[in-house]
Design an enzyme around this catalytic site. Structure first.
Site, PDB file in Angstrom:
ATOM      1  CB  ALA A  66      -0.941  -0.026   1.203  1.00  0.00           C
ATOM      2  CB  SER A 109      -0.822   4.426  -5.084  1.00  0.00           C
ATOM      3  OG  SER A 109       0.162   3.799  -5.852  1.00  0.00           O
ATOM      4  N   PRO A 112      -4.545   8.946  -3.359  1.00  0.00           N
ATOM      5  CG  PRO A 112      -6.704   9.278  -2.492  1.00  0.00           C
ATOM      6  CD  PRO A 112      -5.344   8.773  -2.121  1.00  0.00           C
ATOM      7  CG  ASP A 125      15.491  -1.872  -8.391  1.00  0.00           C
ATOM      8  OD1 ASP A 125      15.164  -1.283  -9.437  1.00  0.00           O
ATOM      9  OD2 ASP A 125      16.655  -2.241  -8.115  1.00  0.00           O
ATOM     10  N   GLY A 165     -11.051 -10.380 -36.012  1.00  0.00           N
ATOM     11  CA  GLY A 165     -12.232  -9.713 -36.574  1.00  0.00           C
ATOM     12  C   GLY A 165     -13.292  -9.477 -35.502  1.00  0.00           C
ATOM     13  CD  GLU A 169       5.015  -3.416  -9.786  1.00  0.00           C
ATOM     14  OE1 GLU A 169       6.232  -3.614  -9.909  1.00  0.00           O
ATOM     15  OE2 GLU A 169       4.194  -4.300  -9.497  1.00  0.00           O
ATOM     16  N   GLY A 170       5.236   2.348 -12.139  1.00  0.00           N
ATOM     17  CA  GLY A 170       5.961   3.296 -12.985  1.00  0.00           C
ATOM     18  C   GLY A 170       5.368   3.320 -14.373  1.00  0.00           C
TER      19      GLY A 170
HETATM   20  C1  LIG Z   1      -4.795  -2.056 -11.680  1.00  0.00           C
HETATM   21  C2  LIG Z   1      -3.902  -1.270 -10.775  1.00  0.00           C
HETATM   22  C3  LIG Z   1      -3.337  -1.889  -9.666  1.00  0.00           C
HETATM   23  C4  LIG Z   1      -2.543  -1.139  -8.783  1.00  0.00           C
HETATM   24  N1  LIG Z   1      -2.039  -1.741  -7.658  1.00  0.00           N
HETATM   25  C5  LIG Z   1      -1.351  -0.981  -6.760  1.00  0.00           C
HETATM   26  C6  LIG Z   1      -0.922  -1.564  -5.517  1.00  0.00           C
HETATM   27  O1  LIG Z   1      -1.123  -2.751  -5.230  1.00  0.00           O
HETATM   28  N2  LIG Z   1      -0.273  -0.756  -4.628  1.00  0.00           N
HETATM   29  C7  LIG Z   1      -0.029   0.568  -4.872  1.00  0.00           C
HETATM   30  O2  LIG Z   1       0.566   1.224  -4.022  1.00  0.00           O
HETATM   31  N3  LIG Z   1      -0.426   1.135  -6.051  1.00  0.00           N
HETATM   32  C8  LIG Z   1      -1.073   0.394  -6.993  1.00  0.00           C
HETATM   33  N4  LIG Z   1      -1.496   0.958  -8.172  1.00  0.00           N
HETATM   34  C9  LIG Z   1      -1.271   2.394  -8.387  1.00  0.00           C
HETATM   35  C10 LIG Z   1      -0.275   2.695  -9.469  1.00  0.00           C
HETATM   36  O3  LIG Z   1       1.026   2.460  -9.031  1.00  0.00           O
HETATM   37  C11 LIG Z   1      -0.536   4.163  -9.900  1.00  0.00           C
HETATM   38  O4  LIG Z   1      -1.746   4.160 -10.628  1.00  0.00           O
HETATM   39  C12 LIG Z   1       0.594   4.709 -10.740  1.00  0.00           C
HETATM   40  O5  LIG Z   1       1.725   4.945  -9.949  1.00  0.00           O
HETATM   41  C13 LIG Z   1       0.185   6.026 -11.429  1.00  0.00           C
HETATM   42  O6  LIG Z   1      -0.312   6.922 -10.486  1.00  0.00           O
HETATM   43  P1  LIG Z   1      -1.706   7.674 -10.768  1.00  0.00           P
HETATM   44  O7  LIG Z   1      -2.714   6.651 -11.131  1.00  0.00           O
HETATM   45  O8  LIG Z   1      -1.962   8.538  -9.611  1.00  0.00           O
HETATM   46  O9  LIG Z   1      -1.444   8.524 -12.056  1.00  0.00           O
HETATM   47  P2  LIG Z   1      -0.731   9.962 -12.110  1.00  0.00           P
HETATM   48  O10 LIG Z   1       0.430   9.991 -11.187  1.00  0.00           O
HETATM   49  O11 LIG Z   1      -1.785  10.997 -11.980  1.00  0.00           O
HETATM   50  O12 LIG Z   1      -0.193   9.948 -13.601  1.00  0.00           O
HETATM   51  C14 LIG Z   1      -1.105  10.001 -14.710  1.00  0.00           C
HETATM   52  C15 LIG Z   1      -0.339   9.830 -15.974  1.00  0.00           C
HETATM   53  O13 LIG Z   1       0.587  10.876 -16.121  1.00  0.00           O
HETATM   54  C16 LIG Z   1       1.665  10.467 -16.919  1.00  0.00           C
HETATM   55  N5  LIG Z   1       2.904  10.825 -16.246  1.00  0.00           N
HETATM   56  C17 LIG Z   1       3.316  10.452 -15.012  1.00  0.00           C
HETATM   57  N6  LIG Z   1       4.517  11.004 -14.735  1.00  0.00           N
HETATM   58  C18 LIG Z   1       4.855  11.723 -15.831  1.00  0.00           C
HETATM   59  C19 LIG Z   1       5.973  12.554 -16.174  1.00  0.00           C
HETATM   60  N7  LIG Z   1       6.987  12.698 -15.298  1.00  0.00           N
HETATM   61  N8  LIG Z   1       5.984  13.167 -17.377  1.00  0.00           N
HETATM   62  C20 LIG Z   1       4.958  13.021 -18.231  1.00  0.00           C
HETATM   63  N9  LIG Z   1       3.880  12.252 -17.970  1.00  0.00           N
HETATM   64  C21 LIG Z   1       3.829  11.624 -16.791  1.00  0.00           C
HETATM   65  C22 LIG Z   1       1.535   8.945 -17.111  1.00  0.00           C
HETATM   66  O14 LIG Z   1       0.987   8.676 -18.387  1.00  0.00           O
HETATM   67  C23 LIG Z   1       0.537   8.568 -16.045  1.00  0.00           C
HETATM   68  O15 LIG Z   1      -0.203   7.417 -16.389  1.00  0.00           O
HETATM   69  C24 LIG Z   1      -2.277   0.228  -9.067  1.00  0.00           C
HETATM   70  C25 LIG Z   1      -2.821   0.818 -10.199  1.00  0.00           C
HETATM   71  C26 LIG Z   1      -3.631   0.092 -11.051  1.00  0.00           C
HETATM   72  C27 LIG Z   1      -4.221   0.776 -12.255  1.00  0.00           C
END
Ligand SMILES: Cc1cc2nc3c(=O)[nH]c(=O)nc-3n(C[C@H](O)[C@H](O)[C@H](O)COP(=O)(O)OP(=O)(O)OC[C@H]3O[C@@H](n4cnc5c(N)ncnc54)[C@H](O)[C@@H]3O)c2cc1C
Length: 392
Positions: A131, A133, A135, A245, A344, A368-369
């Site tokens: 855990a 991430s 909002p 990593d 198709g 994961e990035g």
């Molecule tokens: C199905 C799923 C499972 C997950 N499971 C976990 C979990 O088990 N534990 C956990 O901690 N998190 C989890 N996550 C969270 C995940 O790691 C985040 O969604 C991810 O780090 C992106 O953060 P965000 O969604 O807040 O997008 P934001 O940080 O708002 O980013 C939105 C978009 O901005 C773009 N972006 C980001 N940085 C840059 C940059 N420097 N320059 C230009 N563009 C950029 C990318 O396209 C990105 O997708 C999960 C997410 C999903 C979808």
């Protein structure tokens, strides 16, 4: 079994080749059916099944603690994820989360923390979650705000976590929270929070296009004994990055598994679908697509297993893992899209394998990035090397 020529590559040792073949046979027998509509129950069952069969022993470190070896073997983890993903996205998810969720304990746990959780994780008797991430802290995760206030022999957690895989079914969560030793990334600590701890609850279930347990977590005045802090105070961010990593290359491997399955499905359809007096595969435009799909997969596989091999040599893989994740997840998306096209109309029918893969691959380009983050990592490494040479 699909094309296994890559197992002859010099990245692997005989034990890896045997592992991939054994798992493929097991998966064909045990993962062939539909997992049913109750995704939580399916995940619980898969964790138990993967544990009972011994596969989860590869997800934890420490022979004495149920692990297969004292350090996580990245090539084995990658082969496991690739093979599971080829058979079942949910089985890959169940395996991956046991590793990611317990990874920080393998890396930095005390003997008591390791003994409490790792054997149960390896046996499939305890479900793990990671855990990190929030909002307002995803890609910019050092901005996290969930607070951990030291109070006597405990920490009090207040705040939220979101997108937490296994949220709602996990037995424990490794939670990263701001303990305030220093500003930014140096003021974060990690904690093991057990399900059912007063003040901790699931605030919201999140439904996603490829269903798996996912939730937003809420902590309100949640007391966690100081003995459940993982690693040193203020070292949590580093621990989170070290954990990611270990597993980043394995995300590439999962993408490869999805892509290989898509190519198999495309080949089956193209060679059997009657069209214009022959079959779909007779058309040169189809052959061009198939060639590009195979090329994308093979190049991503080379990058993935190079990174895994290099990590197992104890070398830094920041650049290599970023390249592998970027190439494999973006490439898999293209391969799967081409497979849907070759199928198709049938390709967009709910429940057909390529339709399922189309939904399953999407999140791998984000978590994961995100791909953009991997691009930045690769560029940063390149520029650092150039600037080091240019420096007076
Ligand atoms: C199905 C799923 C499972 C997950 N499971 C976990 C979990 O088990 N534990 C956990 O901690 N998190 C989890 N996550 C969270 C995940 O790691 C985040 O969604 C991810 O780090 C992106 O953060 P965000 O969604 O807040 O997008 P934001 O940080 O708002 O980013 C939105 C978009 O901005 C773009 N972006 C980001 N940085 C840059 C940059 N420097 N320059 C230009 N563009 C950029 C990318 O396209 C990105 O997708 C999960 C997410 C999903 C979808």
């Amino acid at each position: 079994m699909a094309d296994t020529r890559y197992l002859d590559w010099p990245f692997f040792e005989p034990r890896h080749r045997a592992l991939a073949r054994e798992l493929d046979a097991w998966a064909a027998q045990h993962l062939a059916g539909d997992h049913g509509a109750d995704v939580d129950a399916a995940c619980r069952a898969l964790v138990r099944q993967l544990g009972a069969a011994g596969w989860l022993r590869h997800a934890v470190a420490g022979r004495a603690l149920g692990g297969i070896s004292d350090a996580i073997d990245t090539r084995a983890v990658c082969l496991l994820r690739e093979t599971l993903a080829r058979h079942s996205g949910l089985a890959d998810f169940a395996f991956a989360m046991q590793g990611l969720g317990s990874g920080a304990i393998s890396l930095a746990g005390t003997e008591a923390q390791k003994a409490r959780w790792l054997p149960a994780v390896a046996a499939g008797e305890a479900i793990a979650a990671f855990a990190l991430s929030e909002p307002d802290a995803g890609s910019d995760v050092a901005a996290l705000s969930c607070a951990a206030r030291a109070e006597g022999d405990a920490y009090v957690l207040d705040g939220e976590k979101t997108w937490i895989s296994n949220g709602g079914i996990a037995d424990f969560y490794v939670v990263f929270a701001r303990s305030g030793e220093a500003p930014g990334a140096r003021g974060i600590s990690a904690f093991i929070v057990e399900a059912g701890t007063p003040g901790f609850h699931i605030a919201e279930r999140i439904e996603v296009m490829a269903p798996h347990p996912l939730a937003r977590l809420k902590f309100e005045n949640c007391r966690v004994p100081a003995s459940q802090r993982l690693g040193a105070a203020g070292e949590g961010f580093k621990l989170a990055m070290r954990t990611l990593d270990v597993f980043r290359t394995s995300v590439a491997a999962a993408a490869l598994g999805f892509a290989r399955r898509a190519l198999d499905e495309a080949l089956t359809r193209a060679t059997t679908r009657p069209l214009f007096g022959g079959v779909l595969a007779d058309l040169q435009l189809t052959q061009s697509k198939l060639a590009q799909m195979a090329l994308t997969i093979e190049s991503a596989a080379l990058l993935t297993y190079r990174a895994a091999w290099q990590r197992d040599q104890g070398r830094n893989v920041t650049r290599e893992a970023a390249m592998a994740k970027l190439a494999a997840t973006e490439g898999a998306q293209q391969v799967i899209d081409a497979a849907v096209q070759l199928w198709g109309g049938l390709g967009v029918v709910s429940g057909v394998a390529v339709e399922r893969l189309y939904r399953e691959i999407r999140a791998l380009r984000i978590y994961e990035g995100a791909s953009e983050v991997q691009q930045l990592i690769i560029a940063r490494e390149l520029l650092r090397e150039v600037r080091a040479v240019q420096a007076p």
